[in-house]
Design a protein around this motif. Structure first.
Motif, PDB file in Angstrom:
ATOM      1  N   ILE A  90       0.839  -1.195   0.000  1.00  0.00           N
ATOM      2  CA  ILE A  90       0.000   0.000   0.000  1.00  0.00           C
ATOM      3  C   ILE A  90       0.878   1.250   0.000  1.00  0.00           C
ATOM      4  O   ILE A  90       0.599   2.201  -0.713  1.00  0.00           O
ATOM      5  CB  ILE A  90      -0.953   0.013   1.219  1.00  0.00           C
ATOM      6  N   ILE A  91       1.928   1.228   0.792  1.00  0.00           N
ATOM      7  CA  ILE A  91       2.803   2.401   0.888  1.00  0.00           C
ATOM      8  C   ILE A  91       3.428   2.723  -0.467  1.00  0.00           C
ATOM      9  O   ILE A  91       3.541   3.893  -0.837  1.00  0.00           O
ATOM     10  CB  ILE A  91       3.892   2.179   1.965  1.00  0.00           C
ATOM     11  N   THR A  92       3.796   1.698  -1.213  1.00  0.00           N
ATOM     12  CA  THR A  92       4.474   1.941  -2.488  1.00  0.00           C
ATOM     13  C   THR A  92       3.558   2.540  -3.554  1.00  0.00           C
ATOM     14  O   THR A  92       4.048   3.195  -4.468  1.00  0.00           O
ATOM     15  CB  THR A  92       5.108   0.647  -3.045  1.00  0.00           C
ATOM     16  N   VAL A  93       2.254   2.346  -3.456  1.00  0.00           N
ATOM     17  CA  VAL A  93       1.342   2.897  -4.459  1.00  0.00           C
ATOM     18  C   VAL A  93       0.652   4.172  -3.980  1.00  0.00           C
ATOM     19  O   VAL A  93      -0.033   4.830  -4.751  1.00  0.00           O
ATOM     20  CB  VAL A  93       0.282   1.860  -4.919  1.00  0.00           C
ATOM     21  N   ALA A  94       0.844   4.524  -2.726  1.00  0.00           N
ATOM     22  CA  ALA A  94       0.218   5.724  -2.171  1.00  0.00           C
ATOM     23  C   ALA A  94       0.987   6.978  -2.596  1.00  0.00           C
ATOM     24  O   ALA A  94       2.203   6.926  -2.808  1.00  0.00           O
ATOM     25  CB  ALA A  94       0.195   5.636  -0.649  1.00  0.00           C
ATOM     26  N   PRO A  95       0.294   8.107  -2.695  1.00  0.00           N
ATOM     27  CA  PRO A  95       0.999   9.375  -2.932  1.00  0.00           C
ATOM     28  C   PRO A  95       1.991   9.612  -1.787  1.00  0.00           C
ATOM     29  O   PRO A  95       1.773   9.141  -0.662  1.00  0.00           O
ATOM     30  CB  PRO A  95      -0.112  10.422  -2.905  1.00  0.00           C
ATOM     31  N   THR A  96       3.048  10.334  -2.046  1.00  0.00           N
ATOM     32  CA  THR A  96       4.131  10.519  -1.082  1.00  0.00           C
ATOM     33  C   THR A  96       3.640  11.019   0.273  1.00  0.00           C
ATOM     34  O   THR A  96       4.063  10.511   1.313  1.00  0.00           O
ATOM     35  CB  THR A  96       5.186  11.496  -1.646  1.00  0.00           C
ATOM     36  N   ASP A  97       2.743  12.005   0.276  1.00  0.00           N
ATOM     37  CA  ASP A  97       2.271  12.553   1.558  1.00  0.00           C
ATOM     38  C   ASP A  97       1.537  11.495   2.376  1.00  0.00           C
ATOM     39  O   ASP A  97       1.779  11.333   3.571  1.00  0.00           O
ATOM     40  CB  ASP A  97       1.413  13.802   1.350  1.00  0.00           C
ATOM     41  N   LEU A  98       0.671  10.729   1.725  1.00  0.00           N
ATOM     42  CA  LEU A  98      -0.062   9.683   2.432  1.00  0.00           C
ATOM     43  C   LEU A  98       0.854   8.509   2.770  1.00  0.00           C
ATOM     44  O   LEU A  98       0.705   7.893   3.829  1.00  0.00           O
ATOM     45  CB  LEU A  98      -1.267   9.199   1.607  1.00  0.00           C
ATOM     46  N   ALA A  99       1.829   8.235   1.922  1.00  0.00           N
ATOM     47  CA  ALA A  99       2.777   7.141   2.194  1.00  0.00           C
ATOM     48  C   ALA A  99       3.537   7.397   3.494  1.00  0.00           C
ATOM     49  O   ALA A  99       3.732   6.474   4.291  1.00  0.00           O
ATOM     50  CB  ALA A  99       3.746   6.975   1.028  1.00  0.00           C
ATOM     51  N   LYS A 106      -9.424   8.906   3.801  1.00  0.00           N
ATOM     52  CA  LYS A 106     -10.383   7.877   3.385  1.00  0.00           C
ATOM     53  C   LYS A 106     -10.007   7.258   2.044  1.00  0.00           C
ATOM     54  O   LYS A 106     -10.481   6.177   1.711  1.00  0.00           O
ATOM     55  CB  LYS A 106     -11.792   8.439   3.347  1.00  0.00           C
ATOM     56  N   LYS A 107      -9.158   7.927   1.266  1.00  0.00           N
ATOM     57  CA  LYS A 107      -8.723   7.332  -0.005  1.00  0.00           C
ATOM     58  C   LYS A 107      -7.822   6.118   0.221  1.00  0.00           C
ATOM     59  O   LYS A 107      -7.424   5.451  -0.712  1.00  0.00           O
ATOM     60  CB  LYS A 107      -8.041   8.374  -0.883  1.00  0.00           C
ATOM     61  N   PHE A 108      -7.534   5.820   1.478  1.00  0.00           N
ATOM     62  CA  PHE A 108      -6.739   4.650   1.828  1.00  0.00           C
ATOM     63  C   PHE A 108      -7.351   3.383   1.239  1.00  0.00           C
ATOM     64  O   PHE A 108      -6.645   2.517   0.722  1.00  0.00           O
ATOM     65  CB  PHE A 108      -6.620   4.544   3.355  1.00  0.00           C
ATOM     66  N   LYS A 116      -6.956  -1.070  -2.560  1.00  0.00           N
ATOM     67  CA  LYS A 116      -7.520  -1.858  -3.664  1.00  0.00           C
ATOM     68  C   LYS A 116      -6.585  -1.840  -4.872  1.00  0.00           C
ATOM     69  O   LYS A 116      -6.344  -2.860  -5.498  1.00  0.00           O
ATOM     70  CB  LYS A 116      -8.906  -1.331  -4.040  1.00  0.00           C
ATOM     71  N   SER A 117      -6.004  -0.682  -5.156  1.00  0.00           N
ATOM     72  CA  SER A 117      -5.076  -0.593  -6.291  1.00  0.00           C
ATOM     73  C   SER A 117      -3.789  -1.373  -6.027  1.00  0.00           C
ATOM     74  O   SER A 117      -3.074  -1.740  -6.947  1.00  0.00           O
ATOM     75  CB  SER A 117      -4.758   0.868  -6.634  1.00  0.00           C
ATOM     76  N   ALA A 118      -3.509  -1.641  -4.739  1.00  0.00           N
ATOM     77  CA  ALA A 118      -2.329  -2.438  -4.367  1.00  0.00           C
ATOM     78  C   ALA A 118      -2.657  -3.931  -4.360  1.00  0.00           C
ATOM     79  O   ALA A 118      -1.812  -4.744  -4.013  1.00  0.00           O
ATOM     80  CB  ALA A 118      -1.820  -2.004  -3.004  1.00  0.00           C
ATOM     81  N   ASN A 174      -8.154  -6.713  -1.567  1.00  0.00           N
ATOM     82  CA  ASN A 174      -9.582  -6.676  -1.875  1.00  0.00           C
ATOM     83  C   ASN A 174     -10.491  -6.611  -0.659  1.00  0.00           C
ATOM     84  O   ASN A 174     -11.702  -6.523  -0.792  1.00  0.00           O
ATOM     85  CB  ASN A 174      -9.965  -7.896  -2.723  1.00  0.00           C
ATOM     86  N   SER A 175      -9.940  -6.649   0.531  1.00  0.00           N
ATOM     87  CA  SER A 175     -10.770  -6.673   1.732  1.00  0.00           C
ATOM     88  C   SER A 175     -11.262  -5.286   2.152  1.00  0.00           C
ATOM     89  O   SER A 175     -11.957  -5.166   3.141  1.00  0.00           O
ATOM     90  CB  SER A 175      -9.997  -7.305   2.890  1.00  0.00           C
ATOM     91  N   ALA A 176     -10.925  -4.254   1.422  1.00  0.00           N
ATOM     92  CA  ALA A 176     -11.333  -2.871   1.707  1.00  0.00           C
ATOM     93  C   ALA A 176     -10.989  -2.444   3.139  1.00  0.00           C
ATOM     94  O   ALA A 176     -11.854  -2.074   3.918  1.00  0.00           O
ATOM     95  CB  ALA A 176     -12.817  -2.672   1.426  1.00  0.00           C
ATOM     96  N   PRO A 177      -9.711  -2.469   3.498  1.00  0.00           N
ATOM     97  CA  PRO A 177      -9.332  -2.069   4.860  1.00  0.00           C
ATOM     98  C   PRO A 177      -9.503  -0.572   5.065  1.00  0.00           C
ATOM     99  O   PRO A 177      -9.445   0.207   4.127  1.00  0.00           O
ATOM    100  CB  PRO A 177      -7.849  -2.447   4.919  1.00  0.00           C
TER     101      PRO A 177
END
Length: 168
Positions: free
Chosen positions: A1-10, A92-94, A99-101, A104-107
């Motif tokens: 998840i961290i690798t696909v998140a925008p830098t600020d959210l990562a 909330k875009k987490f 999902k993009s990572a 599929n469990s929608a954490p």
């Protein structure tokens, strides 16, 4: 998840994986809450007014040292890329990022806190320490995570039996 998140959210997510704080408490941390000399982090805002000072290990200290570099004491440690503070609606875009990572469990973002607490307990951290770090009571930790310690009990009895065999 961290690798696909925008830098600020990562950065916000990465910090959340290092300590079991609530996202709202993380969002309100200022640079002045990080004491480099004492190697502590003061948590001034949290649910039920759970203010506390947390001693920092090397990994968390190094992370905060980098995250606070060149920032004034009153500045927030974590802000969005546009400079705005993190708020409940902004992380909330987490779910979408997870999902993009391929998850599929929608954490929810709060799942990270539960995962960190789970990891600490499974590694043998006592309930008191977990409760202090998480800003909750031992009773709540025990109520929600006690099932994780069944193997700890069995292992403790095995160690006791081994010690008894050495004595005998």
């Amino acid at each position: 998840i961290i690798t696909v998140a925008p830098t600020d959210l990562a950065l916000f997510i990465k910090f959340s994986t290092l300590i079991p704080l609530r996202p709202g408490a993380i969002a309100q941390l200022s640079v002045g809450d990080f004491n480099k000399v004492q190697r502590t982090l003061f948590i001034p805002f949290d649910k039920a007014n759970a203010k506390r000072k947390i001693p920092l290990g090397d990994q968390l200290f190094n992370f905060l040292e980098e995250a606070t570099k060149n920032k004034l004491p009153k500045a927030l440690i974590f802000t969005r890329s546009n400079g705005a503070p993190w708020e409940k609606h902004s992380w909330k875009k987490f779910k979408e990022i997870a999902k993009s990572a391929g998850i599929n469990s929608a954490p929810t973002f709060y799942c990270i806190r539960h995962s960190v607490i789970t990891d600490m307990i499974e590694q043998g951290t006592d309930y008191g320490t977990v409760a202090i770090l998480a800003g909750t009571s031992i009773r709540i930790i025990e109520k929600n995570y006690r099932h994780l310690t069944a193997s700890h009990s069995a292992n403790a009895l095995d160690r006791l039996a081994l010690a008894q065999n050495k004595v005998a």
